[in-house]
Design a protein around this motif. Structure first.
Motif, PDB file in Angstrom:
ATOM      1  N   ASN B 111      69.551  -7.829  -1.234  1.00 48.69           N
ATOM      2  CA  ASN B 111      70.952  -7.747  -0.825  1.00 48.69           C
ATOM      3  C   ASN B 111      71.637  -9.101  -0.853  1.00 48.69           C
ATOM      4  OD1 ASN B 111      71.120  -4.971  -0.340  1.00 48.69           O
ATOM      5  ND2 ASN B 111      69.989  -5.238   1.576  1.00 48.69           N
ATOM      6  N   ILE B 112      70.878 -10.133  -0.518  1.00 48.22           N
ATOM      7  CA  ILE B 112      71.468 -11.474  -0.520  1.00 48.22           C
ATOM      8  C   ILE B 112      71.826 -11.883  -1.944  1.00 48.22           C
ATOM      9  CG2 ILE B 112      70.898 -13.906  -0.166  1.00 48.22           C
ATOM     10  CD1 ILE B 112      69.480 -13.067   2.376  1.00 48.22           C
ATOM     11  N   ALA B 116      75.608 -12.596  -3.515  1.00 45.49           N
ATOM     12  CA  ALA B 116      75.978 -13.796  -4.267  1.00 45.49           C
ATOM     13  C   ALA B 116      76.548 -13.417  -5.629  1.00 45.49           C
ATOM     14  CB  ALA B 116      74.755 -14.697  -4.433  1.00 45.49           C
ATOM     15  N   ILE B 126      73.394 -18.665  -8.913  1.00 52.20           N
ATOM     16  CA  ILE B 126      72.543 -17.897  -8.004  1.00 52.20           C
ATOM     17  C   ILE B 126      71.195 -18.593  -7.876  1.00 52.20           C
ATOM     18  CG2 ILE B 126      71.288 -15.726  -7.683  1.00 52.20           C
ATOM     19  CD1 ILE B 126      73.600 -14.294  -8.987  1.00 52.20           C
ATOM     20  N   LYS B 129      71.891 -22.321  -6.119  1.00 49.86           N
ATOM     21  CA  LYS B 129      72.548 -22.334  -4.811  1.00 49.86           C
ATOM     22  C   LYS B 129      71.871 -21.386  -3.822  1.00 49.86           C
ATOM     23  CE  LYS B 129      77.312 -23.551  -6.050  1.00 49.86           C
ATOM     24  NZ  LYS B 129      77.859 -24.291  -4.913  1.00 49.86           N
ATOM     25  N   ILE B 130      71.245 -20.328  -4.347  1.00 45.81           N
ATOM     26  CA  ILE B 130      70.693 -19.318  -3.442  1.00 45.81           C
ATOM     27  C   ILE B 130      69.171 -19.204  -3.560  1.00 45.81           C
ATOM     28  CG2 ILE B 130      70.796 -16.889  -2.746  1.00 45.81           C
ATOM     29  CD1 ILE B 130      73.463 -18.317  -2.392  1.00 45.81           C
ATOM     30  N   PRO B 133      66.965 -22.702  -2.903  1.00 45.27           N
ATOM     31  CA  PRO B 133      66.916 -23.114  -1.492  1.00 45.27           C
ATOM     32  C   PRO B 133      66.180 -22.108  -0.612  1.00 45.27           C
ATOM     33  CG  PRO B 133      69.154 -23.287  -2.345  1.00 45.27           C
ATOM     34  CD  PRO B 133      68.339 -22.625  -3.415  1.00 45.27           C
ATOM     35  N   LEU B 134      66.342 -20.816  -0.904  1.00 44.88           N
ATOM     36  CA  LEU B 134      65.663 -19.817  -0.068  1.00 44.88           C
ATOM     37  C   LEU B 134      64.162 -19.798  -0.345  1.00 44.88           C
ATOM     38  CD1 LEU B 134      68.155 -16.810  -0.015  1.00 44.88           C
ATOM     39  CD2 LEU B 134      67.576 -18.367   1.831  1.00 44.88           C
ATOM     40  N   TYR B 208      64.895 -22.935   7.033  1.00 45.26           N
ATOM     41  CA  TYR B 208      66.296 -22.848   7.426  1.00 45.26           C
ATOM     42  C   TYR B 208      66.484 -22.146   8.750  1.00 45.26           C
ATOM     43  CZ  TYR B 208      65.089 -18.867   4.558  1.00 45.26           C
ATOM     44  OH  TYR B 208      64.440 -17.819   4.006  1.00 45.26           O
ATOM     45  N   ASP B 209      65.404 -21.622   9.343  1.00 44.46           N
ATOM     46  CA  ASP B 209      65.601 -21.007  10.649  1.00 44.46           C
ATOM     47  C   ASP B 209      64.998 -21.862  11.754  1.00 44.46           C
ATOM     48  OD1 ASP B 209      63.093 -20.634   9.819  1.00 44.46           O
ATOM     49  OD2 ASP B 209      62.997 -18.480  10.199  1.00 44.46           O
ATOM     50  N   GLU B 210      64.935 -23.155  11.509  1.00 43.51           N
ATOM     51  CA  GLU B 210      64.487 -24.058  12.557  1.00 43.51           C
ATOM     52  C   GLU B 210      65.509 -25.167  12.731  1.00 43.51           C
ATOM     53  OE1 GLU B 210      60.575 -25.645  12.375  1.00 43.51           O
ATOM     54  OE2 GLU B 210      59.700 -23.698  11.884  1.00 43.51           O
ATOM     55  N   PRO B 211      65.599 -25.695  13.960  1.00 41.70           N
ATOM     56  CA  PRO B 211      66.635 -26.687  14.239  1.00 41.70           C
ATOM     57  C   PRO B 211      66.577 -27.930  13.348  1.00 41.70           C
ATOM     58  CG  PRO B 211      65.586 -25.942  16.259  1.00 41.70           C
ATOM     59  CD  PRO B 211      64.817 -25.349  15.130  1.00 41.70           C
ATOM     60  N   ARG B 213      66.425 -28.196  10.389  1.00 42.01           N
ATOM     61  CA  ARG B 213      67.222 -28.035   9.188  1.00 42.01           C
ATOM     62  C   ARG B 213      68.644 -28.538   9.399  1.00 42.01           C
ATOM     63  NH1 ARG B 213      66.517 -26.157   3.878  1.00 42.01           N
ATOM     64  NH2 ARG B 213      68.602 -25.936   3.070  1.00 42.01           N
ATOM     65  N   ARG B 214      69.146 -28.343  10.645  1.00 39.81           N
ATOM     66  CA  ARG B 214      70.532 -28.740  10.865  1.00 39.81           C
ATOM     67  C   ARG B 214      70.694 -30.239  10.718  1.00 39.81           C
ATOM     68  NH1 ARG B 214      72.068 -25.911  16.115  1.00 39.81           N
ATOM     69  NH2 ARG B 214      73.759 -27.382  16.312  1.00 39.81           N
ATOM     70  N   HIS B 217      71.002 -30.936   7.247  1.00 35.73           N
ATOM     71  CA  HIS B 217      72.281 -30.457   6.796  1.00 35.73           C
ATOM     72  C   HIS B 217      73.394 -31.408   7.124  1.00 35.73           C
ATOM     73  CE1 HIS B 217      72.767 -26.495   5.147  1.00 35.73           C
ATOM     74  NE2 HIS B 217      74.016 -26.919   5.083  1.00 35.73           N
TER      75      HIS B 217
END
Lengths: 242, 518
Positions: B111-112, B116, B126, B129-130, B133-134, B208-211, B213-214, B217
Motif C-alpha cells: 500500500n505504501i 507513492a 519510488i 525516496k521510498i 530508505p524503508l 525509522y521507528d526509533e528516536p 532517527r529524528r 533527520h
C-alpha cells in the motif's frame, strides 16, 4: 458546469472475472462525489482508473478533457490528490516531509515553496505546528489521517481521490474528519471522489452519491433523491437502515 | 598462561602485528566497499525486475563453493596475492548483501508503494525516496553480518599469499607455533567484535521507528552528499594506499611454501640479497598450496624466485612420468628453460625427501624397522598425510602398490598438524620429510625405505630467467648458499623454530653468521 472526469464505455476484467461492465459516468468540476457499494463491487477499481493505477480493458477515461491513456501518467498523478485507507504515511519521513512529498516532486529546487505549502495545509487540516518534526509512529490515528489528507492536498490538485480514508479511526474522530473534509471542499471547491462503505457517510458528505453493484451503476444522484426515490431493490436495501 | 604468552608475543612483535592488522583491515575494507556497491545494485535489479531472479540463484551457488577452492580457482586468472583474495571476498560477501537488499525491498507494505505511485512518483523516485530508505534497516543488518563474515574470512586470504592476520595464523600452524596462531585468531576476533559494535550503533540510526532517527533527520545526516562524501573519502584512502605501496623496480619477489624450512630459507635469502646488493626483497611467506599456487604466480611474474625441490619440479610441475633421480637433473634444467623460461640456481645441499614414521610405541609393539615390516600389519593402522601426498604420482597410491600397504584408514592433515595427530594417537603412521625438525623427538621412529622407493628431492631456487638477466648480481648471491646446508643443518634449524620457538629470521641470521656469509 464543465466535466472534470468522464468514463466512457469502460470494461475491466481481472483473471477472466468481469469487474466493471460497460460503465459510463460524468463527474462535474467541483462536485463532491461519494461512491458506495459492497466489497468487490468495483468501486476501488473505478477510483484507480482516474489516476491510471488501473487501465481499462476498453473504453476511455477522460480527466480535464484529456484521455488518460494518451498523456504522461506521472504528470497526471501529480495533479490528482490521492489518499487511501489505513495508515499509509511514509514511515521513514517526518510529518513535514510526508506532506511535502508531492510539492518536492514538483518543485525540486524550491524548498521554500514546499515549506509554505506544508504550513498552509497543516493549518487547514487542524494540525499543530509542533507536530512538524514528528515521525509517523509518534502520531495518533486521527493525526495520521489528517497528515494523510494534508499530504494528498499539498500540491493543490484540482481533483482529490479518497479511498475509505476514515476507515481506521474511531467514531468521534471520524465525525471531526468528516466536518473538516466538507469544510475543505467548501473552501477549495476542488473535485472530490470519495469511497466509503458507510451509507451515512456517503449521504452526509456527497453532493452526489454513486451506488454501484457488480461493476454497474445502480443509482447516481443527490442524497435526497437517493433517499426519496431509490431506483432499485439494491439501493433500497442499502438505505434501508438509515 | 597461554594467554600470557600470546600477549607477550604481541608486545614483542608489535610492529609485525600492527602491520598485519592494518593489512587485514585494508583487504577487508576494499572487499566490503565493493561488495556493498555491487550487492546493492544487484539486489535492486533482482527486486525491481522479477525476471532477473536467476542472479540470486547464481550467487547462492557461488556461495556454496568452499572458500579455499574459490581462492584456488582465481589464482590462474588474477594471480597470487591481495587481488585474488579481494575478489574471492567480494564474491562471498555478495550473497548476504543481495539477499538483504532484495528481502528488504520486497517486504515493504504494498500500500505504501501504491500511495507513492498514485501521488505521481516515477519508478526511480519510488526506489530512492521510498523503497531504499524503508529497506535500509534490513540492508544495514545485512551489511553488519557481511562485514563480520568478511573480516573473519580475510583470515583465510593468507592461504593465497595475501596479507592480513591470516599470515600469523598460517605461520603458526605451519611452524607448530600455537601462540602465534592464537595471537592472529584473537586479533581477528577482536577486530570483528569492535567493527560489529560500531555498525550496531549505525544500524540503530537507520531505524525509522526509533528516536535516534529524528536526530539524523534534524541534522539531515542521511542524504546524497554525505553518502557520496564518505564513499569518496574511503576510495581516496584506498587509492592512496595502493599508490604508495606500488612495488619499486629493484624489488625481488620471493615466495616460500608453508613449511618451516622454507620460512628459514626465505629469511636467509632476504637477508643475504639485501646485504650483498642494492636489491630489495619482498618476501611472501608460506603460500598456501605450495607449488600448485606458487608456480602460477611465477608464470604471471608475481614472484621472481622460490625454493623448490627437484623431484617436485619433475613430477608435479613438468608432470613427467617415472621416479626422479639426480641423473635427470640436466633434463629438468632444460625443460624448465624451454617450457617456462625458469632456471634452477644454487643447490642448497640437503635432500628433503619423504619418509614414513610411526610412534615408538607402535614400532615396539609390532617390531617395525622397515617399510616391508609395516606392510604386514598395515591393515591394523591408521595413516595420515597432507592432502597433496594422496595426489602425487610418487605419493600414497604408488607407495601402497610398491609395498602392498593396506591401511585401516587414511586422513588428510595439514603438514603442521601431523605430529600432533600422531602424538594424540589420532593416526599411527604418517609420512614425514627427512628434514622435519620434530624428527628429533625420541618418541617418533622413521622406518627404512628398504626398496628405495622414494625419489630425490634436492632443494634449490627456481628463478625466472628474466630476473637473472635484469639483475646479474643475483645469481652469484644465490650461489653463495650452494652446498651450504646439509640435511642435519636443516633438521636442526627446523627444530629450533618448531620446538624451541625461535623466530625463522633469527635462526636464518645465526646460520649465515656461522657460515661467515654476513
Amino acid at each position: 458546469m464543465s466535466v472534470a472526469i468522464e468514463f466512457k464505455n469502460i470494461n475491466k476484467s481481472f483473471d477472466e472475472k468481469k469487474v466493471i461492465n460497460n460503465f459510463n459516468l460524468e463527474i462535474d468540476k467541483g462536485d463532491f462525489i461519494t461512491i458506495i457499494g459492497s466489497s468487490g463491487s468495483g468501486k476501488t477499481t473505478i477510483l484507480k482508473m482516474i489516476n491510471a493505477l488501473i487501465k481499462p480493458d476498453n473504453g476511455q477515461v477522460i480527466v480535464n478533457g484529456e484521455d488518460v491513456s494518451k498523456i504522461d501518467v506521472v504528470d497526471l498523478r501529480r495533479n490528482i490528490g490521492y489518499a487511501i485507507q489505513g495508515n499509509v504515511l511514509f514511515p521513514h519521513l517526518s510529518v513535514k516531509d510526508n506532506i511535502a512529498y508531492v510539492p518536492k516532486l514538483l518543485n525540486k529546487n524550491n524548498s521554500e515553496k514546499s515549506e509554505e505549502a506544508v504550513k498552509k495545509w497543516m493549518k487547514i487540516v487542524n494540525l499543530e505546528e509542533e507536530l512538524l518534526e514528528r515521525m509517523p509512529y509518534e502520531l495518533s490515528g486521527g493525526q495520521s489521517q489528517r497528515v494523510g489528507i494534508a499530504r494528498s492536498l499539498a500540491a493543490s490538485p484540482d481533483i482529490l481521490l479518497m479511498d475509505e480514508p476514515f476507515g481506521a479511526v474511531d467514531a468521534i474522530t471520524r465525525l471531526k474528519l468528516q466536518e473538516e473534509i466538507k469544510r475543505i471542499h467548501n473552501e477549495t471547491k476542488i473535485t472530490i471522489v470519495f469511497i466509503t462503505h458507510d451509507i451515512n457517510e456517503a449521504l452526509i458528505l456527497g453532493d452526489k452519491v454513486l451506488i454501484i453493484n457488480e461493476g454497474q451503476i445502480e443509482q447516481y444522484g443527490p442524497p435526497l433523491e437517493i433517499k426519496n426515490n431509490p431506483s432499485t431493490d439494491y439501493v433500497k436495501r442499502i438505505i434501508g437502515n438509515v | 598462561m597461554l594467554i600470557g604468552d600470546v600477549f607477550s608475543l604481541m608486545s614483542e612483535q608489535k610492529d609485525f602485528f600492527i602491520n598485519l592488522t592494518l593489512e587485514h583491515l585494508q583487504i577487508s575494507l576494499i572487499a566490503i566497499v565493493f561488495a556493498i556497491i555491487v550487492g546493492l545494485i544487484l539486489g535492486i535489479i533482482v527486486s525491481e525486475y522479477q525476471r532477473n531472479k536467476w542472479i540470486l540463484s547464481i550467487i547462492n551457488f557461488v556461495y556454496t563453493i568452499p572458500s579455499i577452492a574459490l581462492f584456488g580457482f582465481l589464482i590462474p586468472f588474477t594471480g597470487i596475492g591481495d587481488i585474488s583474495a579481494i575478489i574471492a571476498l567480494i564474491v562471498y560477501a555478495l550473497l548476504p548483501m543481495v539477499r538483504g537488499t532484495h528481502s528488504g525491498i520486497v517486504n515493504i507494505d504494498k500500500n505504501i508503494i501504491e500511495a507513492a505511485k498514485g501521488m505521481g512518483s516515477t519508478k526511480f523516485q519510488i526506489l530512492y525516496k521510498i523503497k531504499l530508505p524503508l529497506a535500509l534497516p534490513h540492508i544495514m543488518s545485512s551489511i553488519r553480518t557481511m562485514v563480520v563474515m568478511t573480516i573473519a574470512l580475510t583470515g583465510i586470504a593468507a592461504f593465497i599469499g595475501a596479507g592480513g592476520l591470516g599470515v600469523a595464523i598460517y605461520r603458526g600452524i605451519t611452524t607448530n607455533n600455537i601462540v602465534m596462531t592464537l595471537a592472529g585468531s584473537i586479533l581477528i576476533a577482536a577486530l570483528a567484535i569492535i567493527v560489529d559494535f560500531l555498525l550496531s550503533q549505525i544500524e540503530k540510526l537507520t531505524k525509522y521507528d526509533e528516536p535516534h532517527r529524528r536526530f539524523l533527520h534534524k541534522y539531515n545526516l542521511i542524504n546524497k552528499k554525505t553518502v557520496i562524501g564518505v564513499l569518496l573519502i574511503i576510495i581516496c584512502i584506498l587509492a592512496a594506499n595502493q599508490f604508495l605501496t606500488t612495488s619499486e623496480e629493484n624489488t625481488i619477489n620471493i615466495a616460500t611454501k608453508p613449511m618451516t624450512e622454507q620460512y628459514i630459507i626465505g629469511a636467509m635469502l632476504e637477508e643475504l640479497i639485501e646485504s650483498e646488493s642494492d636489491l630489495n626483497v619482498d618476501l611472501t611467506t608460506g603460500v598456501g598450496g605450495g607449488t600448485s599456487n606458487i608456480q602460477p604466480g611465477m608464470l604471471k611474474g608475481d614472484f621472481d624466485l622460490y625454493p623448490e625441490y627437484t623431484g617436485t619440479g619433475w613430477m608435479e610441475v613438468l608432470k613427467e612420468d617415472g621416479i626422479y633421480n639426480e641423473s635427470l637433473f640436466n633434463d629438468l634444467q632444460s625443460k624448465y628453460n624451454d617450457e617456462y623460461d625458469f632456471s634452477w640456481v644454487g643447490m642448497y645441499g640437503f635432500d628433503d625427501t619423504y619418509g614414513i614414521a610411526v610412534t615408538k610405541e607402535v614400532a615396539d609393539k609390532y617390531n617395525l624397522s622397515t617399510y616391508s615390516d609395516l606392510a604386514s600389519v598395515s591393515n591394523e593402522l591408521k595413516f595420515g598425510a597432507e592432502y597433496d601426498f594422496y595426489e602425487r604420482e610418487d605419493g600414497y597410491d604408488a607407495l601402497c602398490e610398491e609395498y602392498g600397504f593396506n591401511f585401516k584408514s587414511t586422513t588428510d592433515l595439514d603438514i603442521g598438524l601431523k605430529y600432533n595427530a600422531i602424538k594424540e594417537n589420532k593416526i599411527d603412521v604418517m609420512n614425514v620429510f627427512t628434514t622435519d625438525g620434530q624428527l628429533n623427538d625420541p618418541n617418533i621412529v622413521v622406518l627404512k625405505d628398504d626398496k628405495e622407493f622414494y625419489p630425490s628431492y634436492l632443494c634449490a631456487n627456481v628463478v625466472r630467467n628474466e630476473v637473472l638477466e635484469e639483475h646479474p648480481e643475483l645469481k652469484n648471491i644465490l650461489l653463495k648458499l650452494e652446498g651450504a646446508i646439509s640435511a642435519e643443518d636443516m633438521s636442526r634449524m627446523n627444530y629450533e623454530v618448531e620446538i624451541e620457538k625461535k623466530e625463522p629470521k633469527d635462526v636464518a641470521h645465526e646460520f649465515l653468521v656461522l657460515k661467515g656469509l654476513v
